[in-house]
Design an enzyme around this catalytic site. Structure first.
Site, PDB file in Angstrom:
ATOM      1  N   HIS A 304      18.842-131.614   9.189  1.00  0.00           N
ATOM      2  CA  HIS A 304      19.128-130.633  10.235  1.00  0.00           C
ATOM      3  C   HIS A 304      18.738-129.274   9.670  1.00  0.00           C
ATOM      4  CE1 HIS A 304      22.587-133.070  12.335  1.00  0.00           C
ATOM      5  NE2 HIS A 304      21.411-133.691  12.368  1.00  0.00           N
ATOM      6  N   HIS A 355      20.584-126.780  16.455  1.00  0.00           N
ATOM      7  CA  HIS A 355      21.166-125.677  17.210  1.00  0.00           C
ATOM      8  C   HIS A 355      20.061-124.701  17.654  1.00  0.00           C
ATOM      9  CE1 HIS A 355      25.379-126.540  15.321  1.00  0.00           C
ATOM     10  NE2 HIS A 355      24.854-127.582  15.958  1.00  0.00           N
ATOM     11  N   TYR A 371      22.656-126.634  21.915  1.00  0.00           N
ATOM     12  CA  TYR A 371      21.414-127.389  22.089  1.00  0.00           C
ATOM     13  C   TYR A 371      20.605-126.944  23.308  1.00  0.00           C
ATOM     14  CZ  TYR A 371      23.306-130.329  18.462  1.00  0.00           C
ATOM     15  OH  TYR A 371      23.794-130.781  17.265  1.00  0.00           O
TER      16      TYR A 371
END
Length: 395
Positions: A304, A355, A371
């Protein structure tokens, strides 16, 4: 490296054709409609897979490469290996995923609360909005809204005074918002937020469970599931705590390099891996992100990539643009690329722009918290630019 995109399913605000337009090729998804603790069936997984991978004429193909996540029931976190029914159901879900050829499963082991923010739409200087963790607001919730047993001893006199001011400035709407933000379930879940009494009960269930005990429960879980994952060719990737420190007096056991080292030493199976989240780990100033990537390179199967910015008090933070904030994304990607170059093409790291700011047209649309399409598209484009500059364009 393979560029991924988190997609919350057919009812998500972002459609698959819009995902294609971002350039992403690998989908990160889950069966959010299935209640936590109930085993997924192979038929359910195949139905979602067909939705993702059946390519309409003239469209770019997509591959479901990562399940994020198969949620771990609370009983496993509280009882470890004694939660045999829940672990068996989790293994059944894992086997359904493996039967469909999906090679990566992401999960977390955060008790009671998942990722935690006080504000989901904090306005920043560009007019876009970002998610934010405000320590004073959090303390105000803990002390004066939740009124948690033991909270008073957890804060300094200065913290309590500031929290009191923050609480007294809150309207009824503000109180409702922060309560919903903190007590809500996983993003995309259909589960309703907990009530304050329910939230207190969940916290009370962890009385006597410290970090060592919670870690042992995770080790017991991994000892049960890692051999199955290894035999089926699936990599398990543990997401860091978010934020990477104790909340509500609860233990956290995936916040630092040493936390991960303890788990890898205890369960050395190659299936026992890491979801390398720069945003979560980056909240702690003492986490050296490039060093963590280098140390655990072979364990990283999913990344991520996002940035957070620590604020003046050292405990508040907000989601920054992907190439801003406290994360040296170029240094991070150099480490990931170095590892990725040594792997087979079907074992390369899947990454996604995690994000993103709510900006432009997304400010007027319904979006899943954290999102929105455009903010993540900006992040993906910036990350892709770094990878091209490093001579490692993503697939």
């Amino acid at each position: 490296m393979r560029q991924g995109w988190r997609w919350f399913g057919p009812d998500a605000p972002v459609a698959l054709d819009e995902v294609r337009q971002t350039g992403a090729t690998n989908i990160v998804s889950s069966l959010h409609q299935v209640p936590i603790g109930r085993a997924w069936t192979e038929a359910e997984v195949r139905e979602r897979q067909a939705m993702i991978e059946t390519t309409p004429s003239g469209r770019s193909p997509l591959t479901w490469s990562v399940v994020e996540s198969i949620p771990i029931p609370d009983a496993v976190k509280r009882k470890g290996g004694q939660a045999t029914v829940e672990i068996e159901a989790w293994i059944a879900s894992l086997e359904a995923v493996a039967a469909c050829g999906i090679p990566i499963v992401c999960y977390n082991f955060m008790p009671v609360v998942d990722w935690t923010r006080t504000d989901l739409d904090h306005e920043i200087d560009t007019g876009a909005t970002a998610m934010r963790f405000d320590h004073e607001k959090f303390a105000a919730f803990d002390l004066f809204i939740l009124q948690r047993d033991g909270a008073d001893a957890a804060y300094s006199q200065e913290d309590k005074a500031r929290a009191r001011i923050a609480f007294e400035a809150m309207s009824e709407s503000d109180i409702a918002d922060i309560t919903r933000n903190i007590t809500s379930a996983l993003p995309g879940s259909t589960t309703e937020p907990l009530t304050i009494p329910e939230f207190r009960d969940r916290l009370a269930a962890y009385a006597g469970i410290n970090a060592a005990r919670l870690r042992q429960h995770l080790i017991e879980f991994l000892e049960a599931v890692a051999p199955v994952a290894e035999a089926r060719g699936v990599k398990l990737t543990l997401h860091p705590d978010d934020p990477p420190r104790s909340l509500f007096g609860l233990p956290r056991i995936a916040s630092t390099a040493e936390d991960y080292a303890a788990l890898f030493n205890a369960v050395p199976s190659p299936a026992n891996g890491m979801c390398y989240c720069t945003g979560s780990l980056g909240v702690r100033e003492d986490n050296d992100l490039p060093a963590i990537a280098r140390r655990f390179a072979s364990r990283i199967h999913f990344a991520h990539l996002r940035a957070t910015k620590r604020e003046g008090d050292g405990r508040s933070f907000h989601e920054s643009a992907h190439l801003e904030g406290d994360v040296d994304m170029v240094a991070v990607l150099k480490e990931l690329v170095a590892e990725d170059r040594n792997r087979k093409s079907d074992e390369t790291i899947v990454f996604r722009s995690d994000h993103g700011h709510r900006m432009l047209d997304d400010l007027t649309k319904t979006t899943t918290p954290g999102y929105p399409a455009i903010g993540r598209l900006r992040g993906l484009a910036e990350l892709r630019g770094i990878l091209h500059a490093l001579g490692a364009p993503p697939t």
